[in-house]
Design a protein around this motif. Structure first.
Motif, PDB file in Angstrom:
ATOM      1  N   ILE A  12      60.846 -63.940  45.961  1.00 18.21           N
ATOM      2  CA  ILE A  12      60.068 -64.025  44.719  1.00 18.21           C
ATOM      3  C   ILE A  12      59.023 -65.110  44.892  1.00 18.21           C
ATOM      4  N   PRO A  13      57.758 -64.780  44.719  1.00 13.71           N
ATOM      5  CA  PRO A  13      56.718 -65.808  44.901  1.00 13.71           C
ATOM      6  C   PRO A  13      56.760 -66.836  43.775  1.00 13.71           C
ATOM      7  N   ALA A  14      56.451 -68.062  44.128  1.00  8.43           N
ATOM      8  CA  ALA A  14      56.407 -69.135  43.129  1.00  8.43           C
ATOM      9  C   ALA A  14      55.204 -68.908  42.213  1.00  8.43           C
ATOM     10  N   PRO A  15      55.333 -69.226  40.946  1.00 12.82           N
ATOM     11  CA  PRO A  15      54.194 -69.022  40.039  1.00 12.82           C
ATOM     12  C   PRO A  15      53.050 -69.971  40.370  1.00 12.82           C
ATOM     13  N   ASN A  16      51.867 -69.525  40.105  1.00 16.40           N
ATOM     14  CA  ASN A  16      50.671 -70.329  40.344  1.00 16.40           C
ATOM     15  C   ASN A  16      50.165 -70.806  38.982  1.00 16.40           C
ATOM     16  N   HIS A  17      50.398 -72.058  38.672  1.00 17.99           N
ATOM     17  CA  HIS A  17      49.979 -72.614  37.384  1.00 17.99           C
ATOM     18  C   HIS A  17      48.578 -73.171  37.524  1.00 17.99           C
ATOM     19  N   PRO A  18      47.710 -73.121  36.582  1.00 17.94           N
ATOM     20  CA  PRO A  18      47.794 -72.481  35.264  1.00 17.94           C
ATOM     21  C   PRO A  18      47.323 -71.029  35.257  1.00 17.94           C
ATOM     22  N   GLU A  19      47.007 -70.473  36.427  1.00 17.21           N
ATOM     23  CA  GLU A  19      46.502 -69.098  36.454  1.00 17.21           C
ATOM     24  C   GLU A  19      47.527 -68.089  35.945  1.00 17.21           C
ATOM     25  N   ASP A  20      48.807 -68.379  36.097  1.00 14.69           N
ATOM     26  CA  ASP A  20      49.849 -67.446  35.675  1.00 14.69           C
ATOM     27  C   ASP A  20      50.457 -67.796  34.316  1.00 14.69           C
ATOM     28  N   ASP A  21      49.864 -68.723  33.604  1.00 13.51           N
ATOM     29  CA  ASP A  21      50.435 -69.142  32.315  1.00 13.51           C
ATOM     30  C   ASP A  21      50.369 -68.040  31.256  1.00 13.51           C
ATOM     31  N   TRP A  22      49.456 -67.105  31.381  1.00 10.31           N
ATOM     32  CA  TRP A  22      49.341 -66.036  30.389  1.00 10.31           C
ATOM     33  C   TRP A  22      50.568 -65.139  30.387  1.00 10.31           C
ATOM     34  N   VAL A  27      56.749 -62.265  27.641  1.00 11.31           N
ATOM     35  CA  VAL A  27      58.159 -62.492  27.322  1.00 11.31           C
ATOM     36  C   VAL A  27      58.312 -62.909  25.862  1.00 11.31           C
ATOM     37  N   ILE A  28      57.455 -63.835  25.426  1.00  8.32           N
ATOM     38  CA  ILE A  28      57.495 -64.323  24.045  1.00  8.32           C
ATOM     39  C   ILE A  28      56.396 -63.597  23.273  1.00  8.32           C
ATOM     40  N   ASN A  29      56.777 -62.633  22.488  1.00  4.39           N
ATOM     41  CA  ASN A  29      55.810 -61.836  21.734  1.00  4.39           C
ATOM     42  C   ASN A  29      55.504 -62.549  20.414  1.00  4.39           C
ATOM     43  N   PRO A  30      54.261 -63.015  20.219  1.00  9.04           N
ATOM     44  CA  PRO A  30      53.930 -63.712  18.970  1.00  9.04           C
ATOM     45  C   PRO A  30      54.124 -62.851  17.726  1.00  9.04           C
TER      46      PRO A  30
END
Length: 86
Positions: A12-22, A27-30
């Motif tokens: 599993i690739p590590a997330p790239n912050h802040p590009e992947d913050d969206w 997961v959290i639906n406003p």
């Protein structure tokens, strides 16, 4: 900034912050959580302010300065009229 992340699967690739913050919004639906979140926030604000305003010296009733009443005493006796000399 690269945040260290520990995954169970090394594929599993590590997330790239802040590009992947969206992606958090997938997961959290406003539309689902915004109203309950604001409801909880309102209740918490109400409780904190109720407590703070109940402390001595911080409430609205403590901000009004009421004139201290003068001590209540019995009225002065009425003097008898002086006898008129004839």
């Amino acid at each position: 900034m690269q945040v260290p992340v520990m995954f169970a699967d090394p594929n599993i690739p590590a997330p790239n912050h802040p590009e992947d913050d969206w992606k958090i919004w997938t997961v959290i639906n406003p539309a689902t959580w915004m109203v309950p979140f604001f409801g909880i926030l309102f209740v918490q604000m109400w409780l904190v302010h109720s407590y703070a305003l109940s402390l001595p010296g911080y409430g609205f009733k403590d901000s009004v300065r009421v004139k201290t009443p003068v001590a209540v005493v019995a009225p002065a006796p009425v003097a008898a009229p002086a006898a008129v000399a004839q």
